[in-house]
Design an enzyme around this catalytic site. Structure first.
Site, PDB file in Angstrom:
ATOM      1  NE  ARG B 129      -5.828  13.318  14.145  1.00 16.66           N
ATOM      2  CZ  ARG B 129      -5.427  14.029  15.206  1.00 16.66           C
ATOM      3  NH1 ARG B 129      -5.641  15.318  15.261  1.00 16.66           N
ATOM      4  NH2 ARG B 129      -4.836  13.438  16.215  1.00 16.66           N
ATOM      5  CB  SER B 188      -2.919  19.280  19.989  1.00 13.66           C
ATOM      6  OG  SER B 188      -3.548  18.960  18.790  1.00 13.66           O
ATOM      7  N   GLY B 189      -2.984  19.786  23.010  1.00  9.22           N
ATOM      8  CA  GLY B 189      -2.188  19.979  24.224  1.00  9.22           C
ATOM      9  C   GLY B 189      -2.975  19.719  25.495  1.00  9.22           C
ATOM     10  N   GLY B 190      -4.029  18.923  25.376  1.00  8.21           N
ATOM     11  CA  GLY B 190      -4.901  18.617  26.517  1.00  8.21           C
ATOM     12  C   GLY B 190      -4.191  17.922  27.661  1.00  8.21           C
ATOM     13  CD  GLU B 191      -3.797  14.462  26.960  1.00  2.88           C
ATOM     14  OE1 GLU B 191      -3.669  14.804  25.773  1.00  2.88           O
ATOM     15  OE2 GLU B 191      -4.901  14.356  27.506  1.00  2.88           O
ATOM     16  CG  ASN B 275      -8.193  16.017  28.435  1.00  6.16           C
ATOM     17  OD1 ASN B 275      -7.800  16.020  27.279  1.00  6.16           O
ATOM     18  ND2 ASN B 275      -7.400  16.332  29.438  1.00  6.16           N
ATOM     19  CG  ASP B 317      -8.181  11.480  28.235  1.00  9.19           C
ATOM     20  OD1 ASP B 317      -8.386  12.691  28.082  1.00  9.19           O
ATOM     21  OD2 ASP B 317      -7.439  10.822  27.485  1.00  9.19           O
ATOM     22  CG  ASP B 319      -9.932  14.351  24.745  1.00  8.95           C
ATOM     23  OD1 ASP B 319      -9.794  13.866  25.865  1.00  8.95           O
ATOM     24  OD2 ASP B 319      -9.117  15.129  24.223  1.00  8.95           O
ATOM     25  CD1 TRP B 489      -5.511   5.802  15.086  1.00  8.54           C
ATOM     26  CD2 TRP B 489      -6.378   4.713  16.832  1.00  8.54           C
ATOM     27  NE1 TRP B 489      -5.480   6.651  16.162  1.00  8.54           N
ATOM     28  CE2 TRP B 489      -6.002   6.009  17.241  1.00  8.54           C
ATOM     29  CE3 TRP B 489      -6.957   3.864  17.771  1.00  8.54           C
ATOM     30  CZ2 TRP B 489      -6.181   6.478  18.550  1.00  8.54           C
ATOM     31  CZ3 TRP B 489      -7.127   4.319  19.069  1.00  8.54           C
ATOM     32  CH2 TRP B 489      -6.741   5.609  19.440  1.00  8.54           C
TER      33      TRP B 489
END
Lengths: 134, 595
Positions: B129, B188-191, B275, B317, B319, B489
């Site tokens: 971003r 990042s890396g919530g999954e 999440n 989920d 977030d 988006w």
């Protein structure tokens, strides 16, 4: 390869239809699937969907597996999932991680293959499949 | 008002020795430049420029374009500092400095060397971003979590620091923010079962100043049990770990991949966490604090002043990472709130809080389709969850159907625009529902930790997947809503010319009237837009710029659409796959009125 393929086709043509069905890695009856195929659907959702999209249909950054499985053998599929794959060029940066040490993938590799093969063969539509006997 | 902030800021600098970056504060007030991803510290995405108006915007024309040579999803947007435009790409995270005096001429180009295996652990495309600008440096947060400061004039590396470990599933997508002599960055890396944090580094040399986790011990999360407040009460000791079973907080998620805002007067930083751990709620009992939470932290020390958890014990989920818009002197009912914070959450509620103390003022649905909760209890701050749509109540191995919104939220990271002139927030939204089936998963470092399977589709009776809306954050009501075929988006831009700009997934840049959403302009760029629109002047003339390049989470619907047409929901063929409308490819397009 072509010869082998032709030979396989010839053999397939000779065996009764029911026999060929038995050899399919999935079971679909009236749109419902067996437990193994259903499990494949779920394990796909956990480990593969983020890149390969819902129902194996692909995304802007990973291939459509319902297409890929039309020309990948079970062995090639297993090899790719276990070892991963990299396709890096100046225009594309596609990386599939290795899942060889991931319990939830390796344990259920055949279930995932069965589910995707059912999708690829057109035996199973999109969305969450119902289970036989439920 | 601006003068008052400046004065307050100057006082704060003398009082604490750290506060707003004076140069950045001055530059963000200059509408001729666009020096921060969201326009200013308050995340307004608003410009005082008014050469382009609701009367003449229909004449807007593309004046020049530039291809980045990268195909994946292009989120974020250009920065304009003086006579130079800085643009960036998803992995491999190229940065181009472009000469506005010689449009499209590359002054310098930077491309880091990164291990491409990081691509395999980025959940939803390899988006980025954008970089931050301050003190003659461009600070880039690479996919592999390396934070690098570049000399803005030459593109040469000044310092580099590693913020995380991709082998554990830690990656970076967000834009850094500079305040005072520090740069702030999330993860990042919530999954992947990571534990989210925000970290401040010294702008001069990249040395770590402080790090605060979202989940963990009081020390790790920088909470003062007596002074950190939530819903008007001190949080008390162990406020995070006591809401988890056993050691589950160690893979507790709360990733911090959205946007930062900053109030220089209060010296507070605002952001939200993502999440908790696995998407299977049955596997992680408790409120899972402080996932899904708005944080207000002291910028100098990192200590939390207040927190508000929007979605305790997440089951969908949702977030909480979307941007925090800092609005001043907002009328809420019969009260005038001097310092408000407005946040349009993934969970479908638009929140207004008092940003000095975290008091909850407004929590209302910003899409009528939202059904997982009836309302938010204003005393406790808790959403009143509807059992039919609770994936916890329906349980593991059960498919909970027709939950609205879907996991991608009524709105994702695509930032909104606040017009102080119109007193409205312009919000790009998703209009998508889902079926969600949680199941048991095991944790393995650096591997997906999801444990739920989802199908997404438009709400029953709808044939559009998105809306672009105007929101009144004082009353919690939608002022107008413009349907879009696909999710919107793209980050919006509002201007003093009474127009608001946004992009669509098909690739149109659109301008609409702030008062009623009437479409005044549309131009089809080469690819779907998931980037954010900006505006600036060059030699006295106003320009509008946006990056095209479809991808991101939106790209997941690229190949086949979200809904199988065979399932017969909505009008047949209305949601044909996005690939019928657009293909990949990063291109910058700059627009202006004809001379």
């Amino acid at each position: 390869m072509k010869t082998v393929f032709a030979l396989t086709l010839a053999l397939l043509a000779m065996v009764p239809a029911a026999r060929a069905d038995d050899e399919k890695p999935y079971k679909v009856e009236n749109g419902k699937v067996d437990q193994a195929t259903f499990n494949g659907y779920r394990r796909y959702g956990n480990s593969c969907l983020q890149c390969h999209g819902p129902d194996g249909a692909g995304s802007s950054y990973a291939p459509n597996l319902t297409e890929s499985l039309k020309h990948l053998s079970h062995e090639q599929f297993a090899e790719t999932v276990i070892n991963g794959r990299q396709n890096i060029s100046s225009s594309q940066q596609n990386v599939m991680p290795s899942f060889g040490h991931v319990e939830d993938v390796v344990t259920y590799l055949d279930d995932i293959y069965g589910y995707l093969k059912a999708r690829s063969d057109g035996a199973l539509g999109r969305g969450r499949p119902e289970r036989i006997g439920r | 008002m601006l003068r008052r902030v400046a004065l307050a800021c100057a006082l704060a600098v003398t009082a604490t020795g750290a506060s707003a970056n004076p140069e950045l504060l001055r530059m963000q007030r200059d509408p001729n430049q666009w020096v921060m991803p969201n326009g200013n510290y308050a995340s307004w995405r608003y410009s005082e420029l008014n050469q382009i108006t609701r009367e003449n915007v229909g004449n807007l024309k593309p004046t020049w374009q530039f291809s980045t040579g990268v195909l994946r999803g292009h989120e974020g947007g250009p920065l304009v500092v003086g006579e130079v435009m800085y643009i960036h790409t998803p992995f491999p995270n190229r940065v181009f400095a472009l000469d506005l005096n010689n449009p499209g001429r590359v002054l310098w180009r930077y491309e880091p060397t990164q291990d491409p295996t990081v691509i395999g652990v980025m959940c939803c495309d390899t988006v980025n971003r954008g970089p931050a600008y301050a003190d003659g440096k461009i600070i880039l947060s690479q996919a592999d979590t390396t934070v690098v400061a570049l000399d803005a004039k030459t593109g040469k590396e000044v310092w580099k620091v590693k913020n995380g470990d991709p082998a554990k599933g830690e990656t970076a997508t967000m834009a850094p923010m500079v305040f005072g002599d520090k740069v702030l960055i999330g993860i990042s890396g919530g999954e992947y079962g990571i534990r989210g944090h925000v970290t401040a580094y010294n702008l001069a040399d990249g040395k770590q100043a402080w790090r605060a986790y979202s989940v963990g011990t009081d020390e790790d999360i920088k909470f003062d049990p007596q002074k950190t407040m939530s819903m008007g009460q001190p949080v008390g000791a162990n406020s995070s770990i006591k809401t988890w079973e056993g050691d589950q907080w160690k893979m507790g998620g709360g990733s911090t991949w959205g946007w930062f805002s900053y109030d220089p007067d209060l010296n507070l930083i605002y952001y939200g966490s993502g999440n908790p751990g696995t998407w299977n709620p049955v596997q992680r009992p408790g409120d899972n604090k402080w996932s899904m939470t708005i944080f207000a932290r002291d910028a100098t020390t990192g200590v939390a002043k207040w927190v508000y958890q929007m979605t305790p014990h997440d089951e969908w989920d949702y977030d909480g990472v979307n941007e925090m818009v800092l609005v001043d002197n907002l009328q809420v009912g019969n009260q005038r709130v001097a310092k408000a914070l407005v946040h349009m959450d993934r969970n479908g509620f638009g929140y207004t809080l008092n940003r000095e103390n975290g008091q909850l003022m407004v929590a209302q649905k910003f899409d009528p389709a939202v059904n997982w909760a009836t309302h938010v209890d204003m005393e406790t701050g808790r959403p009143q969850v509807v059992s039919q749509y609770s994936t916890r109540a329906q349980g593991e191995d059960n498919n909970t159907k027709n939950i609205c919104p879907a996991a991608l939220g009524t709105k994702d990271q695509q930032p909104s625009a606040w017009s102080p002139k119109a007193s409205l927030l312009f919000v790009p939204t998703n209009h998508v529902c889902m079926d969600y089936e949680p199941f048991r998963v095991s944790y393995s470092a650096g591997q997906p930790f999801i444990g739920a399977t989802l199908s997404m589709y438009p709400p029953q009776g709808s044939d559009n997947l998105g809306n672009f809306i105007a929101w009144n954050p004082g009353s919690g009501k939608i002022a107008w809503s413009k349907p879009e075929r696909f999710s919107v988006w793209s980050g919006a831009l509002a201007t003093a010319g009474d127009v608001v700009f946004y992009g669509t997934l098909e690739g149109y840049l659109k301008a609409v009237d702030t008062k009623d959403g009437k479409e005044l302009f549309s131009y089809r760029t080469p690819s779907g837009i998931i980037g954010n629109v900006n505006t600036f002047t060059h030699k006295g003339k106003q320009y509008v710029a946006v990056m095209s390049g479809v991808g991101g989470w939106a790209g997941i619907g690229m190949a086949a659409g979200l809904q199988g047409e065979s399932e017969g929901l909505g009008a047949v063929g209305a949601y044909k796959s996005l690939s019928d409308y657009t293909q990949l490819g990063g291109v910058l397009t700059v627009f202006a009125l004809p001379n």
